[in-house]
Design a protein around this motif. Sequence first.
Motif, PDB file in Angstrom:
ATOM      1  N   ILE A   1       7.085  13.117  -4.345  1.00  0.00           N
ATOM      2  CA  ILE A   1       7.459  12.199  -5.426  1.00  0.00           C
ATOM      3  C   ILE A   1       8.314  11.043  -4.928  1.00  0.00           C
ATOM      4  O   ILE A   1       7.983   9.868  -5.141  1.00  0.00           O
ATOM      5  CB  ILE A   1       8.210  12.949  -6.551  1.00  0.00           C
ATOM      6  N   ILE A   2       9.408  11.361  -4.243  1.00  0.00           N
ATOM      7  CA  ILE A   2      10.327  10.307  -3.812  1.00  0.00           C
ATOM      8  C   ILE A   2       9.670   9.394  -2.785  1.00  0.00           C
ATOM      9  O   ILE A   2       9.841   8.164  -2.830  1.00  0.00           O
ATOM     10  CB  ILE A   2      11.630  10.912  -3.258  1.00  0.00           C
ATOM     11  N   SER A   3       8.920   9.961  -1.853  1.00  0.00           N
ATOM     12  CA  SER A   3       8.257   9.116  -0.851  1.00  0.00           C
ATOM     13  C   SER A   3       7.313   8.125  -1.514  1.00  0.00           C
ATOM     14  O   SER A   3       7.140   6.996  -1.043  1.00  0.00           O
ATOM     15  CB  SER A   3       7.480   9.982   0.152  1.00  0.00           C
ATOM     16  N   ASN A   4       6.726   8.528  -2.653  1.00  0.00           N
ATOM     17  CA  ASN A   4       5.835   7.636  -3.390  1.00  0.00           C
ATOM     18  C   ASN A   4       6.617   6.538  -4.104  1.00  0.00           C
ATOM     19  O   ASN A   4       6.177   5.379  -4.146  1.00  0.00           O
ATOM     20  CB  ASN A   4       5.038   8.453  -4.412  1.00  0.00           C
ATOM     21  N   MET A   5       7.792   6.860  -4.618  1.00  0.00           N
ATOM     22  CA  MET A   5       8.574   5.875  -5.360  1.00  0.00           C
ATOM     23  C   MET A   5       9.217   4.832  -4.439  1.00  0.00           C
ATOM     24  O   MET A   5       9.188   3.635  -4.732  1.00  0.00           O
ATOM     25  CB  MET A   5       9.643   6.580  -6.197  1.00  0.00           C
TER      26      MET A   5
ATOM     27  N   THR B   1       0.836  -1.207   0.000  1.00  0.00           N
ATOM     28  CA  THR B   1       0.000   0.000   0.000  1.00  0.00           C
ATOM     29  C   THR B   1       0.863   1.247   0.000  1.00  0.00           C
ATOM     30  O   THR B   1       1.836   1.351   0.755  1.00  0.00           O
ATOM     31  CB  THR B   1      -0.914   0.021   1.242  1.00  0.00           C
ATOM     32  N   LYS B   2       0.531   2.200  -0.845  1.00  0.00           N
ATOM     33  CA  LYS B   2       1.323   3.401  -1.000  1.00  0.00           C
ATOM     34  C   LYS B   2       1.232   4.306   0.232  1.00  0.00           C
ATOM     35  O   LYS B   2       0.246   4.289   0.968  1.00  0.00           O
ATOM     36  CB  LYS B   2       0.866   4.185  -2.233  1.00  0.00           C
ATOM     37  N   VAL B   3       2.290   5.094   0.427  1.00  0.00           N
ATOM     38  CA  VAL B   3       2.276   6.108   1.479  1.00  0.00           C
ATOM     39  C   VAL B   3       1.095   7.041   1.231  1.00  0.00           C
ATOM     40  O   VAL B   3       0.864   7.483   0.102  1.00  0.00           O
ATOM     41  CB  VAL B   3       3.593   6.919   1.478  1.00  0.00           C
ATOM     42  N   SER B   4       0.318   7.316   2.261  1.00  0.00           N
ATOM     43  CA  SER B   4      -0.894   8.126   2.097  1.00  0.00           C
ATOM     44  C   SER B   4      -0.553   9.583   1.774  1.00  0.00           C
ATOM     45  O   SER B   4       0.499  10.094   2.163  1.00  0.00           O
ATOM     46  CB  SER B   4      -1.735   8.072   3.362  1.00  0.00           C
ATOM     47  N   LYS B   5      -1.455  10.238   1.078  1.00  0.00           N
ATOM     48  CA  LYS B   5      -1.275  11.652   0.760  1.00  0.00           C
ATOM     49  C   LYS B   5      -1.241  12.491   2.029  1.00  0.00           C
ATOM     50  O   LYS B   5      -0.558  13.523   2.087  1.00  0.00           O
ATOM     51  CB  LYS B   5      -2.402  12.122  -0.166  1.00  0.00           C
ATOM     52  N   LYS B   6      -1.935  12.022   3.054  1.00  0.00           N
ATOM     53  CA  LYS B   6      -1.933  12.740   4.331  1.00  0.00           C
ATOM     54  C   LYS B   6      -0.529  12.746   4.932  1.00  0.00           C
ATOM     55  O   LYS B   6      -0.042  13.788   5.398  1.00  0.00           O
ATOM     56  CB  LYS B   6      -2.913  12.085   5.301  1.00  0.00           C
ATOM     57  N   LYS B   7       0.142  11.593   4.909  1.00  0.00           N
ATOM     58  CA  LYS B   7       1.503  11.522   5.452  1.00  0.00           C
ATOM     59  C   LYS B   7       2.482  12.337   4.616  1.00  0.00           C
ATOM     60  O   LYS B   7       3.406  12.962   5.147  1.00  0.00           O
ATOM     61  CB  LYS B   7       1.952  10.062   5.530  1.00  0.00           C
ATOM     62  N   MET B   8       2.280  12.322   3.288  1.00  0.00           N
ATOM     63  CA  MET B   8       3.117  13.150   2.429  1.00  0.00           C
ATOM     64  C   MET B   8       2.958  14.625   2.783  1.00  0.00           C
ATOM     65  O   MET B   8       3.942  15.369   2.887  1.00  0.00           O
ATOM     66  CB  MET B   8       2.745  12.940   0.955  1.00  0.00           C
ATOM     67  N   ALA B   9       1.711  15.046   2.962  1.00  0.00           N
ATOM     68  CA  ALA B   9       1.437  16.441   3.295  1.00  0.00           C
ATOM     69  C   ALA B   9       2.026  16.815   4.655  1.00  0.00           C
ATOM     70  O   ALA B   9       2.583  17.907   4.830  1.00  0.00           O
ATOM     71  CB  ALA B   9      -0.070  16.692   3.295  1.00  0.00           C
ATOM     72  N   GLN B  10       1.926  15.893   5.617  1.00  0.00           N
ATOM     73  CA  GLN B  10       2.504  16.148   6.937  1.00  0.00           C
ATOM     74  C   GLN B  10       4.014  16.306   6.848  1.00  0.00           C
ATOM     75  O   GLN B  10       4.599  17.169   7.518  1.00  0.00           O
ATOM     76  CB  GLN B  10       2.141  15.009   7.883  1.00  0.00           C
TER      77      GLN B  10
END
Length: 417
Positions: free
Chosen positions: A147-151, A117-126
Amino acid sequence: MHAKNVRIGYSLNEAEKQHVSRRRQTVLQCLKQHGISCSEDEVPNIAVLGSGGGLRAMVGLLGSLSQLEEEGLLDCIMYLSGVSGSTWCMSSLYKEPNWSSELKTLKNNIIQRLSGTKVSKKKMAQKLMKYMEKDNFSLTDVWTALIISNMVNEIDEDSLSVQRSNYTNNPYPIYTVIDKQCKHDGLDQDVWFEITPDESGYSLSGAFVDSSCLGSQFEKGKKIKDQPEMDMLYLQGKLFHVLRKWIWGRTYNYLNNMTGRKLIIRDYIDAGVLHNSPYFSVLRKERDIDLIISLDFSAGDPFQTVNQTAKTCKALQIPFPEVAVTYGGNTEPKDFYVFKDGSKAPTVIHIPLFNGVNCKGEMKKWEEKYSTFQTSYSHCKITDLLQKAGSNIKNNKDNLLKEIENIIKEKKTSNSA
């Protein structure tokens, strides 16, 4: 010359020297297990290089290292150096103490993470909000958080200096970027910038700073303002980043206004845009490397990295073997090349990821399946790529041991002369 907080010189830092000394005993025991006897001063210094190539390089390096471990060869390695996607694999490994002895479990964990499961957009935003609290916030932070956190499918907030306690029984790690300004100005001797858990700086021109200071503000070689050390997610972003500015490379650089340094403005970018392999981190004469194992995960010409390095080394008068190989037409590369010339240059083993042995006429198919800028792989694609990379090591175990033995014979002859 030593300025406070900045070290100007070519010698290895003390922590690296101690690590290499301890690691030599591990290499010695590994060689004995393969029936190769040598004295401590005949132990070869072997470096594994991982090229760039996004996720393809990350997974390819993992597969190669896993197979080296399975073949009982991983403990022969003194240094592990990477650029771009290969550094993503390295940062995942060096989070774990003694990773080289627990690689099978760790490999499975990385597979599950990349395909899960991908890192959530909420965690990316945080994470992005945390970066925005810095007074040197830039677009690089946006690239990294979104970008990198998603990859890489994680948000790694550990700092590089934390790895100091984690690599004790592993190969010494070297991450690399390049100096954008020097690249454009053609100052090749000052381009390559290496980052280790202990110290970071210019591989060939010799200006270093403690890696815990990455992010702090300097003036004339002295730290004048603390900033939180860059975390590993940010460094992974910088190691695979060619277009946005790295603010620390400018007003926060440890060479800022330092006497004797010609350039003040420094931007550091993905080393994949120059040679795409970290040769110059291990070509420092102080590291005294005997054998380089180049794992090439590049797209396109599988010999571009080694050919470009040979050309640059010739211009800079750095010992490097002649590379007599061309690529083109309908020919497919082999899975194992050896370049050596009997001089002071190290022996270079070059292993293209996709080749005529493990792809058997289907190289284009495999290259298209794993393009450089894919942001994710399925579980099946990951395991297939791990197998391809691993096969290059498995099929050439005897060849690797032969070259190691050749180097030891040369050392014995040299010592007896």
